[in-house]
Motif scaffolding. Structure first.
Motif, PDB file in Angstrom:
ATOM      1  N   CYS A   1       0.756  -1.854   0.302  1.00 38.43           N
ATOM      2  CA  CYS A   1      -0.414  -0.082   0.250  1.00 38.43           C
ATOM      3  C   CYS A   1       0.958   1.208   0.243  1.00 38.43           C
ATOM      4  CB  CYS A   1      -1.157  -0.113   1.577  1.00 38.43           C
ATOM      5  SG  CYS A   1      -2.445  -1.330   1.066  1.00 38.43           S
ATOM      6  N   ILE A   2       0.592   1.981  -1.108  1.00 38.63           N
ATOM      7  CA  ILE A   2       1.494   3.646  -1.172  1.00 38.63           C
ATOM      8  C   ILE A   2       0.984   4.491  -1.025  1.00 38.63           C
ATOM      9  CG2 ILE A   2       3.134   4.458  -2.673  1.00 38.63           C
ATOM     10  CD1 ILE A   2       4.219   2.212  -4.076  1.00 38.63           C
ATOM     11  N   GLN A   3       1.221   5.774   0.221  1.00 38.01           N
ATOM     12  CA  GLN A   3      -0.013   6.789  -0.282  1.00 38.01           C
ATOM     13  C   GLN A   3       1.040   7.508  -0.918  1.00 38.01           C
ATOM     14  OE1 GLN A   3       1.095   5.786   3.431  1.00 38.01           O
ATOM     15  NE2 GLN A   3       0.309   3.442   2.808  1.00 38.01           N
ATOM     16  N   GLU A   4       0.688   8.648  -0.905  1.00 34.15           N
ATOM     17  CA  GLU A   4       1.879   9.568  -1.907  1.00 34.15           C
ATOM     18  C   GLU A   4       2.299   8.991  -3.321  1.00 34.15           C
ATOM     19  OE1 GLU A   4       3.584  13.180  -0.048  1.00 34.15           O
ATOM     20  OE2 GLU A   4       2.979  12.907   1.653  1.00 34.15           O
ATOM     21  N   TYR A   5       1.813   8.208  -4.252  1.00 32.37           N
ATOM     22  CA  TYR A   5       2.047   7.329  -5.456  1.00 32.37           C
ATOM     23  C   TYR A   5       1.549   8.451  -6.494  1.00 32.37           C
ATOM     24  CZ  TYR A   5       2.441   3.884  -8.356  1.00 32.37           C
ATOM     25  OH  TYR A   5       2.937   3.502  -9.632  1.00 32.37           O
ATOM     26  N   SER A   6       2.799   8.818  -7.224  1.00 30.73           N
ATOM     27  CA  SER A   6       3.005   9.514  -8.368  1.00 30.73           C
ATOM     28  C   SER A   6       3.498   8.642  -9.408  1.00 30.73           C
ATOM     29  CB  SER A   6       3.769  10.451  -8.029  1.00 30.73           C
ATOM     30  OG  SER A   6       4.648  11.352  -9.785  1.00 30.73           O
ATOM     31  N   GLN A   7       2.775   8.577 -10.557  1.00 27.60           N
ATOM     32  CA  GLN A   7       3.172   7.966 -11.894  1.00 27.60           C
ATOM     33  C   GLN A   7       4.426   8.698 -12.089  1.00 27.60           C
ATOM     34  OE1 GLN A   7      -0.343   6.946 -13.676  1.00 27.60           O
ATOM     35  NE2 GLN A   7      -0.734   5.388 -12.915  1.00 27.60           N
ATOM     36  N   ASN A   8       4.154   9.611 -12.210  1.00 28.54           N
ATOM     37  CA  ASN A   8       5.341  10.925 -13.193  1.00 28.54           C
ATOM     38  C   ASN A   8       7.089  10.088 -12.561  1.00 28.54           C
ATOM     39  OD1 ASN A   8       2.973  12.278 -12.435  1.00 28.54           O
ATOM     40  ND2 ASN A   8       4.090  13.593 -14.255  1.00 28.54           N
ATOM     41  N   ALA A   9       6.470   9.632 -11.673  1.00 28.43           N
ATOM     42  CA  ALA A   9       8.224   8.861 -11.246  1.00 28.43           C
ATOM     43  C   ALA A   9       8.602   7.848 -11.733  1.00 28.43           C
ATOM     44  CB  ALA A   9       8.134   8.566  -9.249  1.00 28.43           C
ATOM     45  N   LYS A  10       7.609   7.445 -12.299  1.00 31.29           N
ATOM     46  CA  LYS A  10       8.094   5.817 -13.546  1.00 31.29           C
ATOM     47  C   LYS A  10       8.612   5.427 -12.672  1.00 31.29           C
ATOM     48  CE  LYS A  10       8.461   9.266 -17.726  1.00 31.29           C
ATOM     49  NZ  LYS A  10       7.021   9.126 -17.441  1.00 31.29           N
ATOM     50  N   VAL A  11       8.221   4.497 -11.268  1.00 25.15           N
ATOM     51  CA  VAL A  11       8.952   3.640 -10.294  1.00 25.15           C
ATOM     52  C   VAL A  11       7.986   2.616 -11.020  1.00 25.15           C
ATOM     53  CG1 VAL A  11       9.624   2.578  -8.547  1.00 25.15           C
ATOM     54  CG2 VAL A  11       9.683   5.113  -8.887  1.00 25.15           C
ATOM     55  N   ASP A  12       8.798   1.448 -11.707  1.00 24.57           N
ATOM     56  CA  ASP A  12       8.279   0.034 -12.579  1.00 24.57           C
ATOM     57  C   ASP A  12       7.811  -0.911 -10.626  1.00 24.57           C
ATOM     58  OD1 ASP A  12       7.469  -1.820 -13.575  1.00 24.57           O
ATOM     59  OD2 ASP A  12       9.013  -1.607 -15.325  1.00 24.57           O
ATOM     60  N   LEU A  13       6.689  -1.106 -10.552  1.00 24.43           N
ATOM     61  CA  LEU A  13       6.324  -2.153 -10.066  1.00 24.43           C
ATOM     62  C   LEU A  13       5.954  -3.984 -10.568  1.00 24.43           C
ATOM     63  CD1 LEU A  13       5.741   0.209  -7.353  1.00 24.43           C
ATOM     64  CD2 LEU A  13       7.019  -1.319  -6.751  1.00 24.43           C
ATOM     65  N   ARG A  14       6.656  -3.574 -11.812  1.00 23.81           N
ATOM     66  CA  ARG A  14       5.623  -4.888 -12.531  1.00 23.81           C
ATOM     67  C   ARG A  14       5.563  -6.075 -12.097  1.00 23.81           C
ATOM     68  NH1 ARG A  14       9.831  -4.967 -17.648  1.00 23.81           N
ATOM     69  NH2 ARG A  14       9.232  -2.612 -17.823  1.00 23.81           N
ATOM     70  N   VAL A  15       6.221  -6.093 -10.632  1.00 25.63           N
ATOM     71  CA  VAL A  15       6.487  -7.523 -10.009  1.00 25.63           C
ATOM     72  C   VAL A  15       5.292  -8.093  -9.088  1.00 25.63           C
ATOM     73  CG1 VAL A  15       6.975  -6.542  -7.704  1.00 25.63           C
ATOM     74  CG2 VAL A  15       7.740  -8.942  -8.237  1.00 25.63           C
ATOM     75  N   TYR A  16       4.252  -6.526 -10.056  1.00 26.71           N
ATOM     76  CA  TYR A  16       2.763  -6.929  -9.060  1.00 26.71           C
ATOM     77  C   TYR A  16       2.223  -6.951 -10.174  1.00 26.71           C
ATOM     78  CZ  TYR A  16       4.692  -5.367  -4.387  1.00 26.71           C
ATOM     79  OH  TYR A  16       5.700  -6.141  -3.399  1.00 26.71           O
ATOM     80  N   LYS A  17       1.700  -8.085 -10.124  1.00 25.94           N
ATOM     81  CA  LYS A  17       0.802  -8.044 -11.667  1.00 25.94           C
ATOM     82  C   LYS A  17      -0.480  -7.805 -11.054  1.00 25.94           C
ATOM     83  CE  LYS A  17      -1.641 -12.189 -14.410  1.00 25.94           C
ATOM     84  NZ  LYS A  17      -1.695 -13.846 -14.327  1.00 25.94           N
ATOM     85  N   TYR A  18      -1.602  -7.603  -9.825  1.00 25.01           N
ATOM     86  CA  TYR A  18      -3.124  -6.344  -9.289  1.00 25.01           C
ATOM     87  C   TYR A  18      -2.126  -5.271  -8.642  1.00 25.01           C
ATOM     88  CZ  TYR A  18      -3.744 -11.473 -10.484  1.00 25.01           C
ATOM     89  OH  TYR A  18      -4.066 -13.211 -11.130  1.00 25.01           O
ATOM     90  N   LYS A  19      -2.850  -4.032  -9.296  1.00 28.18           N
ATOM     91  CA  LYS A  19      -3.337  -3.178  -8.761  1.00 28.18           C
ATOM     92  C   LYS A  19      -4.247  -2.399  -8.892  1.00 28.18           C
ATOM     93  CE  LYS A  19      -0.933  -1.484 -12.748  1.00 28.18           C
ATOM     94  NZ  LYS A  19      -0.148  -1.562 -14.392  1.00 28.18           N
ATOM     95  N   ALA A  20      -4.751  -1.588  -7.614  1.00 25.52           N
ATOM     96  CA  ALA A  20      -5.668  -0.844  -7.879  1.00 25.52           C
ATOM     97  C   ALA A  20      -5.615   0.870  -7.374  1.00 25.52           C
ATOM     98  CB  ALA A  20      -6.715  -1.282  -6.617  1.00 25.52           C
TER      99      ALA A  20
END
Length: 349
Positions: free
Chosen positions: A138-157
């Motif tokens: 669970c991540i708070q203050e998440y940003s897709q602009n940072a381009k951090v690749d969490l591809r190890v997780y198949k499922y996400k919300a």
């Protein structure tokens, strides 16, 4: 009182003041912040009151004065609060294949605005997450602009807001997510999201919360500068901000609690509460759940960088149908203004 020296009389007066404030802080978790929003600040510094009462108790004990009864009674009544502030021992049990791990981390947008003068913070956080390898993240203050690749997780919300720099919260899972959603108080900042996760034959609802920030600087020196400067407008703004933040937290808590009541699955609540374990917000969100730090943590369980004070404002709660096998706050990992926390859980037989 008559037999006390003038110095001890002054000490005893201060002792009485601290005792009264401590009693008030004991009561506040049972009162809605909207009733006494500014008094609710006392819950943030309740550990300080407990320490001061301990010092008063020792002071009178060394002199064999009956005044020790006052602080002694306060400490006795507050013994359940001490365990929320400091755990003297942890109860770590052996790992089993059926266990699963949950991590909560306020990543502060992966440092895209370079608050921390270090390169590639996002990559460093990614490496840390991969190393710890939590099953649910669970991540708070998440940003897709940072381009951090969490591809190890198949499922996400993931739920984002904003125009240029979108921010929000995310739940990543190695187990299938079959339902998800979010709910937000229009007048309040931040958000609450949830995901229903299927782990084998078990179903879990995971809430990722980020409650309204009080916006108090983590630097004690900066706070002192505000105190030293006599500026009525600034003081009024500070009080107004604190008052409004507690009210908004209460609103968010009410929405979360009502939503949780409708859930028939075991529940995990993770996130940044922006409030202490002695608050009304904490008491109502925890409710009938286990605080994983209290169950299996050790030490102060600090989760936020506040100079000279081990603040714990990030939590993982779990339904009592789950056993808390370990809990850790990674205070050595200094790549956000929060520290990541992680727990190991299993379903009871």
């Amino acid at each position: 009182m008559k037999k006390l020296s003038w110095f001890n009389k002054i000490v005893f007066v201060f002792n009485i003041v601290i005792t009264v404030l401590t009693f008030v802080a004991y009561i506040l978790p049972f009162l809605a912040p909207k009733l006494f929003p500014l008094l609710s600040v006392l819950t943030l510094i309740l550990p300080l009151f407990l320490i001061l009462n301990g010092l008063f108790f020792l002071y009178w004990l060394l002199q064999l004065k009956r005044q020790l009864v006052l602080s002694g009674l306060v400490l006795l009544l507050g013994i359940t609060f001490i365990n929320k502030f400091y755990k003297f021992s942890s109860s770590v049990t052996d790992e089993e294949e059926k266990d699963f791990t949950v991590m909560s981390y306020n990543v502060r947008l992966f440092n895209i605005f370079e608050w921390i003068p270090k390169p590639a913070i996002g990559d460093t956080i990614l490496s840390f997450i991969n190393e710890q390898n939590p099953d649910i993240l669970c991540i708070q203050e998440y940003s897709q602009n940072a381009k951090v690749d969490l591809r190890v997780y198949k499922y996400k919300a993931i739920y984002m807001e904003g125009k240029n720099i979108k921010t929000g919260q995310a739940i990543f899972s190695k187990f299938p997510i079959f339902n998800q959603g979010d709910f937000k108080i229009p007048q309040a900042g931040n958000n609450i999201i949830y995901a229903d996760i299927k782990k084998g034959k078990d179903t879990i609802r995971v809430y990722n919360i980020h409650l309204q920030s009080i916006k108090i600087s983590p630097d004690v020196n900066e706070i002192q500068e505000h105190v030293d400067v006599i500026d009525q407008n600034k003081s009024q703004q500070l009080f107004t901000r604190i008052r409004d933040a507690f009210k908004k937290q209460e609103q968010q808590t009410e929405v979360l609690v009502n939503h949780k009541k409708e859930c028939t699955y075991p529940v995990i609540i993770c996130g940044d509460m922006n409030n202490s374990a002695f608050s009304y917000v904490y008491r109502n969100i925890k409710s009938d759940l286990n605080d994983c730090f209290e169950e299996a943590g050790t030490g102060f369980g600090q989760t936020y960088k506040f100079k000279y004070y081990p603040a714990r404002i990030d939590y993982i709660f779990a339904s009592k149908s789950m056993k808390v096998k370990s809990f850790r706050s990674f205070t050595e990992f200094n790549y956000s203004d929060h520290y990541p926390i992680m727990t190991r859980l299993s379903f009871k037989e």
